[in-house]
Design an enzyme around this catalytic site. Structure first.
Site, PDB file in Angstrom:
ATOM      1  N   ASN A  10       3.754   9.972   3.985  1.00 46.43           N
ATOM      2  CA  ASN A  10       3.351   8.720   3.799  1.00 46.43           C
ATOM      3  C   ASN A  10       2.318   9.026   4.688  1.00 46.43           C
ATOM      4  O   ASN A  10       2.400   9.075   5.735  1.00 46.43           O
ATOM      5  CB  ASN A  10       4.823   8.504   4.924  1.00 46.43           C
ATOM      6  CG  ASN A  10       4.054   6.700   5.062  1.00 46.43           C
ATOM      7  OD1 ASN A  10       3.020   6.338   4.139  1.00 46.43           O
ATOM      8  ND2 ASN A  10       4.869   6.335   5.767  1.00 46.43           N
ATOM      9  N   LYS A  12       0.578   6.111   4.912  1.00 49.87           N
ATOM     10  CA  LYS A  12       0.622   5.550   5.710  1.00 49.87           C
ATOM     11  C   LYS A  12      -0.795   4.720   5.024  1.00 49.87           C
ATOM     12  O   LYS A  12      -1.793   5.158   4.116  1.00 49.87           O
ATOM     13  CB  LYS A  12       0.602   5.250   7.190  1.00 49.87           C
ATOM     14  CG  LYS A  12       2.040   5.551   7.754  1.00 49.87           C
ATOM     15  CD  LYS A  12       1.914   5.359   9.517  1.00 49.87           C
ATOM     16  CE  LYS A  12       3.242   6.150   9.024  1.00 49.87           C
ATOM     17  NZ  LYS A  12       3.998   5.872  10.956  1.00 49.87           N
ATOM     18  N   HIS A  94      10.250   0.475   5.848  1.00 51.08           N
ATOM     19  CA  HIS A  94       9.403   1.408   7.535  1.00 51.08           C
ATOM     20  C   HIS A  94       9.471   0.251   8.484  1.00 51.08           C
ATOM     21  O   HIS A  94       9.463  -0.882   7.734  1.00 51.08           O
ATOM     22  CB  HIS A  94       8.047   2.124   6.546  1.00 51.08           C
ATOM     23  CG  HIS A  94       8.031   3.116   7.593  1.00 51.08           C
ATOM     24  ND1 HIS A  94       7.393   2.428   8.301  1.00 51.08           N
ATOM     25  CD2 HIS A  94       7.556   4.284   7.668  1.00 51.08           C
ATOM     26  CE1 HIS A  94       6.723   3.479   9.576  1.00 51.08           C
ATOM     27  NE2 HIS A  94       6.875   4.838   8.677  1.00 51.08           N
ATOM     28  N   GLU A  96       7.370  -0.126  10.352  1.00 48.14           N
ATOM     29  CA  GLU A  96       6.066  -1.006  10.134  1.00 48.14           C
ATOM     30  C   GLU A  96       6.128  -2.220   9.859  1.00 48.14           C
ATOM     31  O   GLU A  96       5.404  -2.884   9.695  1.00 48.14           O
ATOM     32  CB  GLU A  96       4.874   0.571  10.166  1.00 48.14           C
ATOM     33  CG  GLU A  96       4.714   1.103  11.195  1.00 48.14           C
ATOM     34  CD  GLU A  96       3.181   2.237  10.455  1.00 48.14           C
ATOM     35  OE1 GLU A  96       4.025   3.330  11.643  1.00 48.14           O
ATOM     36  OE2 GLU A  96       3.661   2.323   9.323  1.00 48.14           O
ATOM     37  N   GLU A 166      14.548   7.024  10.627  1.00 48.25           N
ATOM     38  CA  GLU A 166      13.511   7.103  11.965  1.00 48.25           C
ATOM     39  C   GLU A 166      13.266   7.034  13.004  1.00 48.25           C
ATOM     40  O   GLU A 166      13.442   5.101  12.794  1.00 48.25           O
ATOM     41  CB  GLU A 166      11.919   6.627  10.490  1.00 48.25           C
ATOM     42  CG  GLU A 166      11.915   7.750   9.301  1.00 48.25           C
ATOM     43  CD  GLU A 166      10.459   7.506   8.986  1.00 48.25           C
ATOM     44  OE1 GLU A 166       9.415   8.800   8.744  1.00 48.25           O
ATOM     45  OE2 GLU A 166      10.081   6.166   8.415  1.00 48.25           O
ATOM     46  N   GLY A 172       4.502   8.788  14.777  1.00 52.77           N
ATOM     47  CA  GLY A 172       3.599   8.832  16.171  1.00 52.77           C
ATOM     48  C   GLY A 172       3.665   8.925  17.326  1.00 52.77           C
ATOM     49  O   GLY A 172       2.393   8.497  17.888  1.00 52.77           O
ATOM     50  N   SER A 212       7.351  11.726  13.746  1.00 54.46           N
ATOM     51  CA  SER A 212       6.846  13.288  14.406  1.00 54.46           C
ATOM     52  C   SER A 212       7.336  14.252  14.384  1.00 54.46           C
ATOM     53  O   SER A 212       7.098  15.718  14.863  1.00 54.46           O
ATOM     54  CB  SER A 212       6.687  13.123  15.910  1.00 54.46           C
ATOM     55  OG  SER A 212       6.430  11.974  16.460  1.00 54.46           O
TER      56      SER A 212
END
Length: 250
Positions: A10, A12, A94, A96, A166, A172, A212
Site C-alpha cells: 500500500n 498510500k 483502512h 486512515e 492492521e 507507521g 510496520s
C-alpha cells in the site's frame, strides 16, 4: 488445501512515475515462490501506468472505491472505472479512511459488497487503536468492524475477500505486534468467521497482517499458522525490501 500467501504493498499518497518503474522492474524480474500472490496499490493517478508496467501475474489495487456506480460524486472512483483499467483489487476499510475521512463500518461494508458483486477483489482492513488494546477491547472492535462487512455479504462472496488485520497503533509507528500478538488476533478472526459465516469460509479466507512490517521481521511473523501474508506500508516503497518480504514465505 493450504492458503495462497498474499503480499500487498500500500503506497498510500506516495510515489511517482519513477517509483512505478523501479518497483515494477524489480518484481517483474524476480522469481516469486509458488503459493505467493503479490498486489501493489499505487495512488489513483498511477493506476493505469502501473497496470501497464507490472507483469500480468502481479495484481494492481486501488486504495479506495465508491459504493455508487456513477454520478455526481466529485473526487470518487467507481468500480467500473477500475475494471476499465484492468484493476482487479481494491483496499477498503483502512484505518486512515475510517479515521481521516469518517468512513463508518456500514459505509465500508457497502463499499466491500459493491466491489465484490461487480467483479473486484477486496483487501478489507480491520484493527484496533492503542487505547482499545490497553482496555482489552481488541476483539470487540475488530469483530464489530467484521460484522459491518459480513452484514452485506453472502458466504460465497468471501471467496473474493482478503481480511487485513492492521492494529492502528502499529501502522507507521515502528511498533510491531509480536508474532504471538498477531497470531492471537488472526486466530480469533478465523474463529469469528467460522461462527458467523461458516467453517469452510474461515478455513479458506486469507488473513494478512499489516503494521510496520519490514524486511527484518516478515519471516518471523510469517511463521505463525494463521498469518497468510502482509499488507505493507512504507517498506513497499523500497524495491529490495519489498522483494525480501515477498520472499518471506516459509
Amino acid at each position: 488445501m493450504p492458503r495462497t500467501q498474499l503480499i500487498g504493498g500500500n503506497w498510500k499518497m506516495n510515489g511517482d512515475r519513477n517509483l512505478v518503474d523501479v518497483i515494477s522492474a524489480t518484481l517483474n524480474g524476480a522469481s516469486l515462490a509458488s503459493g505467493v500472490e503479490v498486489v501493489v496499490a499505487p495512488p489513483a493517478p498511477y493506476l493505469a501506468l502501473a497496470r501497464s508496467k507490472f507483469a500480468g501475474h502481479i495484481g494492481v489495487a486501488a486504495q479506495n472505491a465508491s459504493s455508487e456506480k456513477s454520478g455526481a460524486f466529485t473526487g470518487e472512483i467507481s468500480v467500473d472505472m477500475l475494471k476499465d483499467l484492468s484493476i482487479n483489487w481494491v483496499i477498503l476499510g483502512h484505518s486512515e479512511r475510517r479515521e481521516l475521512f469518517g468512513e463508518s463500518d456500514d459505509t465500508i461494508g457497502r463499499k466491500v459488497v459493491f466491489a465484490v458483486k461487480n467483479g473486484i477483489k477486496v483487501i478489507a482492513c480491520v484493527g484496533e487503536k492503542l487505547e482499545h488494546r490497553e482496555a482489552g477491547k481488541t476483539t470487540e472492535v475488530v469483530f464489530r468492524q467484521l460484522e459491518g462487512i459480513r452484514a452485506h455479504l453472502t458466504p460465497e462472496d468471501w471467496a473474493h475477500i482478503v481480511v487485513a488485520y492492521e492494529p492502528v497503533w502499529a501502522i507507521g509507528t515502528g511498533k510491531v505486534a509480536t508474532p504471538q500478538q498477531a497470531q492471537e488476533v488472526h486466530e480469533q478472526i478465523r474463529s469469528w468467521l467460522a461462527s458467523h459465516v461458516s467453517p469452510a469460509v474461515a478455513e479458506a479466507t486469507r488473513i494478512i497482517y499489516g503494521g510496520s512490517v519490514n524486511a527484518k521481521n516478515s519471516s518471523t511473523l510469517q511463521s505463525e499458522k494463521d498469518i497468510d501474508g502482509f499488507l505493507v506500508g512504507g517498506a513497499s516503497l523500497k524495491a529490495d525490501d519489498f522483494l525480501t518480504i515477498c520472499h518471506s514465505k516459509i
